[in-house]
Motif scaffolding. Structure first.
Motif, PDB file in Angstrom:
ATOM      1  N   GLN A 119      47.087  51.520  35.341  1.00  0.00           N
ATOM      2  CA  GLN A 119      46.352  50.278  35.563  1.00  0.00           C
ATOM      3  C   GLN A 119      47.264  49.222  36.204  1.00  0.00           C
ATOM      4  O   GLN A 119      46.851  48.513  37.123  1.00  0.00           O
ATOM      5  N   GLU A 133      47.853  50.020  39.878  1.00  0.00           N
ATOM      6  CA  GLU A 133      46.660  49.679  40.662  1.00  0.00           C
ATOM      7  C   GLU A 133      46.570  48.170  40.888  1.00  0.00           C
ATOM      8  O   GLU A 133      46.255  47.717  41.992  1.00  0.00           O
ATOM      9  N   GLU A 134      46.844  47.392  39.849  1.00  0.00           N
ATOM     10  CA  GLU A 134      46.776  45.939  39.962  1.00  0.00           C
ATOM     11  C   GLU A 134      47.864  45.406  40.903  1.00  0.00           C
ATOM     12  O   GLU A 134      47.619  44.518  41.718  1.00  0.00           O
ATOM     13  N   ARG A 178      46.765  46.084  44.383  1.00  0.00           N
ATOM     14  CA  ARG A 178      45.712  45.135  44.774  1.00  0.00           C
ATOM     15  C   ARG A 178      46.312  43.782  45.128  1.00  0.00           C
ATOM     16  O   ARG A 178      45.963  43.174  46.137  1.00  0.00           O
ATOM     17  N   ILE A 179      47.238  43.305  44.305  1.00  0.00           N
ATOM     18  CA  ILE A 179      47.893  42.024  44.567  1.00  0.00           C
ATOM     19  C   ILE A 179      48.631  42.078  45.901  1.00  0.00           C
ATOM     20  O   ILE A 179      48.536  41.158  46.709  1.00  0.00           O
ATOM     21  N   LYS A 198      48.034  43.924  48.477  1.00  0.00           N
ATOM     22  CA  LYS A 198      47.067  43.950  49.584  1.00  0.00           C
ATOM     23  C   LYS A 198      46.374  42.597  49.754  1.00  0.00           C
ATOM     24  O   LYS A 198      46.326  42.045  50.850  1.00  0.00           O
ATOM     25  N   ASP A 199      45.850  42.047  48.660  1.00  0.00           N
ATOM     26  CA  ASP A 199      45.071  40.806  48.728  1.00  0.00           C
ATOM     27  C   ASP A 199      45.917  39.577  49.036  1.00  0.00           C
ATOM     28  O   ASP A 199      45.501  38.705  49.792  1.00  0.00           O
ATOM     29  N   ASP A 213      49.358  43.753  52.481  1.00  0.00           N
ATOM     30  CA  ASP A 213      50.060  45.037  52.432  1.00  0.00           C
ATOM     31  C   ASP A 213      51.400  45.011  53.173  1.00  0.00           C
ATOM     32  O   ASP A 213      51.814  46.003  53.769  1.00  0.00           O
TER      33      ASP A 213
END
Length: 151
Positions: free
Chosen positions: A69, A72-73, A76-77, A79-80, A84
């Motif tokens: 988890q 994954e987080e 995401r951070i 990328k967002d 990336d």
């Protein structure tokens, strides 16, 4: 010297405070021309001694799920928040937080750690302890403590 900062480590516990510190670390890294920013999450083991094999297996499964988890987080951070960027590296691990952060900083030749403080005092501080304070004492490099803004 502040000009020689090439690698910055921003430990993240996914709290509001650590996310603000991470953004501050990114701004500072950009201003200093740093080559890399490392985002790291450490999952503290729940217990150091677990008597039964069944409980050990449950704890390993819990840690494995939390690690997945966290990875994954962090992805995401990355990328967002940072599109990336190849300059942003992510890492998650299970272990004692201060020990793991110090080890990683040494292995990666980190020049600066930017970490949030939650600003706990009194009984809460005594019960929880301070990862930030222990990291300041043990880090192999400079540590910038990012205090939360008053809301």
């Amino acid at each position: 010297m502040i000009q020689n900062i090439k690698k910055v480590l921003a430990p993240i516990d996914f709290s509001v405070y650590s996310m603000e510190a991470m953004r501050g670390a990114m701004e500072l890294a950009k201003d200093l021309g740093a080559e890399e920013v490392h985002l790291m999450h450490v999952i503290a083991p729940q217990q150091s001694f677990i008597p039964s094999t069944i409980e050990q297996n449950r704890e390993l499964a819990r840690e494995s799920a939390m690690l997945e988890q966290a990875e994954e987080e962090l992805a995401r951070i990355k990328k967002d928040e940072f599109g990336d960027s190849k300059k942003v590296l992510t890492f998650a691990v299970v272990g004692p937080p201060v020990q793991e952060l110090v080890k990683y900083a040494k292995e990666q030749a980190i020049d600066l750690i930017v970490i949030a403080t939650h600003g706990r005092t009194g009984g809460e501080y005594i019960l929880i302890g301070s990862v930030t304070e222990k990291l300041v004492r043990n880090a192999p490099c400079s540590v910038l403590v990012f205090r939360p803004r008053k809301r």
